[in-house]
Design an enzyme around this catalytic site. Structure first.
Site, PDB file in Angstrom:
ATOM      1  N   LYS A 147      33.860  29.290  43.588  1.00  0.00           N
ATOM      2  CA  LYS A 147      33.506  30.633  44.068  1.00  0.00           C
ATOM      3  C   LYS A 147      32.327  31.206  43.283  1.00  0.00           C
ATOM      4  CE  LYS A 147      37.553  32.625  43.378  1.00  0.00           C
ATOM      5  NZ  LYS A 147      38.337  31.531  42.785  1.00  0.00           N
TER       6      LYS A 147
ATOM      7  N   ARG B  96      42.830  39.199  46.315  1.00  0.00           N
ATOM      8  CA  ARG B  96      43.584  38.020  45.910  1.00  0.00           C
ATOM      9  C   ARG B  96      45.018  38.105  46.397  1.00  0.00           C
ATOM     10  NH1 ARG B  96      40.065  36.205  41.542  1.00  0.00           N
ATOM     11  NH2 ARG B  96      40.821  34.302  40.607  1.00  0.00           N
TER      12      ARG B  96
ATOM     13  N   ARG C 229      35.177  22.643  33.154  1.00  0.00           N
ATOM     14  CA  ARG C 229      34.614  23.959  32.847  1.00  0.00           C
ATOM     15  C   ARG C 229      35.118  24.465  31.494  1.00  0.00           C
ATOM     16  NH1 ARG C 229      35.887  28.544  37.168  1.00  0.00           N
ATOM     17  NH2 ARG C 229      37.924  28.546  36.172  1.00  0.00           N
TER      18      ARG C 229
ATOM     19  N   ARG D 279      36.342  29.362  28.488  1.00  0.00           N
ATOM     20  CA  ARG D 279      37.062  30.535  29.003  1.00  0.00           C
ATOM     21  C   ARG D 279      38.488  30.537  28.473  1.00  0.00           C
ATOM     22  NH1 ARG D 279      36.302  31.779  35.396  1.00  0.00           N
ATOM     23  NH2 ARG D 279      38.512  32.293  35.151  1.00  0.00           N
TER      24      ARG D 279
ATOM     25  N   ARG E 208      47.872  30.068  37.192  1.00  0.00           N
ATOM     26  CA  ARG E 208      46.867  30.572  38.146  1.00  0.00           C
ATOM     27  C   ARG E 208      46.979  29.842  39.485  1.00  0.00           C
ATOM     28  NH1 ARG E 208      41.959  29.491  34.664  1.00  0.00           N
ATOM     29  NH2 ARG E 208      40.692  30.148  36.426  1.00  0.00           N
TER      30      ARG E 208
HETATM   31  P1  AMP Z   1      38.262  34.493  38.329  1.00  0.00           P
HETATM   32  O1  AMP Z   1      37.063  34.554  37.450  1.00  0.00           O
HETATM   33  O2  AMP Z   1      37.991  34.933  39.724  1.00  0.00           O
HETATM   34  O3  AMP Z   1      38.947  33.162  38.262  1.00  0.00           O
HETATM   35  O4  AMP Z   1      39.318  35.555  37.738  1.00  0.00           O
HETATM   36  C1  AMP Z   1      39.816  35.439  36.415  1.00  0.00           C
HETATM   37  C2  AMP Z   1      41.058  36.300  36.223  1.00  0.00           C
HETATM   38  O5  AMP Z   1      40.751  37.679  36.472  1.00  0.00           O
HETATM   39  C3  AMP Z   1      42.213  35.984  37.175  1.00  0.00           C
HETATM   40  O6  AMP Z   1      42.997  34.888  36.722  1.00  0.00           O
HETATM   41  C4  AMP Z   1      42.990  37.308  37.119  1.00  0.00           C
HETATM   42  O7  AMP Z   1      43.706  37.440  35.898  1.00  0.00           O
HETATM   43  C5  AMP Z   1      41.855  38.330  37.102  1.00  0.00           C
HETATM   44  N1  AMP Z   1      41.447  38.715  38.466  1.00  0.00           N
HETATM   45  C6  AMP Z   1      40.307  38.367  39.122  1.00  0.00           C
HETATM   46  N2  AMP Z   1      40.275  38.895  40.356  1.00  0.00           N
HETATM   47  C7  AMP Z   1      41.437  39.576  40.513  1.00  0.00           C
HETATM   48  C8  AMP Z   1      42.005  40.326  41.585  1.00  0.00           C
HETATM   49  N3  AMP Z   1      41.392  40.482  42.762  1.00  0.00           N
HETATM   50  N4  AMP Z   1      43.237  40.884  41.375  1.00  0.00           N
HETATM   51  C9  AMP Z   1      43.870  40.763  40.206  1.00  0.00           C
HETATM   52  N5  AMP Z   1      43.396  40.048  39.165  1.00  0.00           N
HETATM   53  C10 AMP Z   1      42.180  39.465  39.301  1.00  0.00           C
END
Ligand code: AMP
Length: 189
Positions: free
Chosen positions: A13, A88, A127, A133, A144
């Site tokens: 993404k 999400r 990654r 991260r 996740r």
């Molecule tokens: P990402 O970088 O998109 O993988 O997001 C990293 C983390 O941010 C996720 O594992 C969640 O803990 C939090 N997060 C990202 N987007 C959302 C969302 N729409 N709702 C809730 N938590 C989010």
């Protein structure tokens, strides 16, 4: 044009979001990046969100809605948005929907990046080695992926039902994925 990009962790993404936003002249809004910025800046939101992110749980809906929606509305009033990582869950989509409708900020298309599970795990571990991260460790990754299956995946049917969904085979190199997305959007390459 307003585009949502959804997919499991490791589907690409971030990479595709950045490229497409640039190619299409859209504002790239990445929910996870916004949260990580808040954590880095140690704001009240960041301090609240950190524990959820480190466990691989979703942060509370109110937190993410407050962070994302004003940017979505502003971008839609300008050149459009490429939103990755939000919504999400179906409740998040429903919460956002009435505001987005009123603001003329509804999505025109929803792209689902489809990647098999073993490839996701391989990408996330690669990654982890590159970016460090805090949520790319094995226990958090398992959580996740489980949350994706339980809470995020129902969005596929939600958006299919609204006629907005395009499924993209994202088990390919990044250039091929970008190409498939552009043709799904009817954009000349
Ligand atoms: P990402 O970088 O998109 O993988 O997001 C990293 C983390 O941010 C996720 O594992 C969640 O803990 C939090 N997060 C990202 N987007 C959302 C969302 N729409 N709702 C809730 N938590 C989010």
């Amino acid at each position: 044009m307003n585009v949502l990009l959804i997919g499991p962790p490791g589907a690409g993404k971030g990479t595709q979001g950045e490229r497409l936003a640039q190619r299409l002249g859209l504002a790239h809004i990445a929910a996870g990046d916004l949260l990580r910025e808040e954590v880095r800046a140690a704001t009240a939101v960041g301090r609240e969100a950190k524990a959820y992110i480190d466990r691989g749980d979703l942060v509370p809906d109110a937190v993410i809605l407050d962070l994302v929606l004003p940017r979505v509305v502003a971008a839609a009033a300008d050149s459009g948005y490429l939103l990755d990582g939000f919504p999400r869950s179906v409740p998040q989509a429903q919460e956002a929907r009435s505001l987005a409708n009123r603001a003329g900020a509804s999505p025109d298309v929803v792209l689902y990046l489809d990647v098999p599970r073993d490839e996701l795990v391989r990408r996330i571990l690669a990654r982890a080695a590159e970016q460090g991260r805090s949520d790319d460790n094995p226990a958090t990754v398992r959580n996740r992926l489980a949350i994706f299956d339980e809470v995020t995946k129902p969005l596929i049917e939600y958006y299919r039902g609204r006629g907005l969904l395009r499924v993209i085979d994202a088990d390919r190199d990044p250039d091929a994925v970008t190409g498939e997305i552009l043709s799904a959007l009817g954009v000349a390459q």
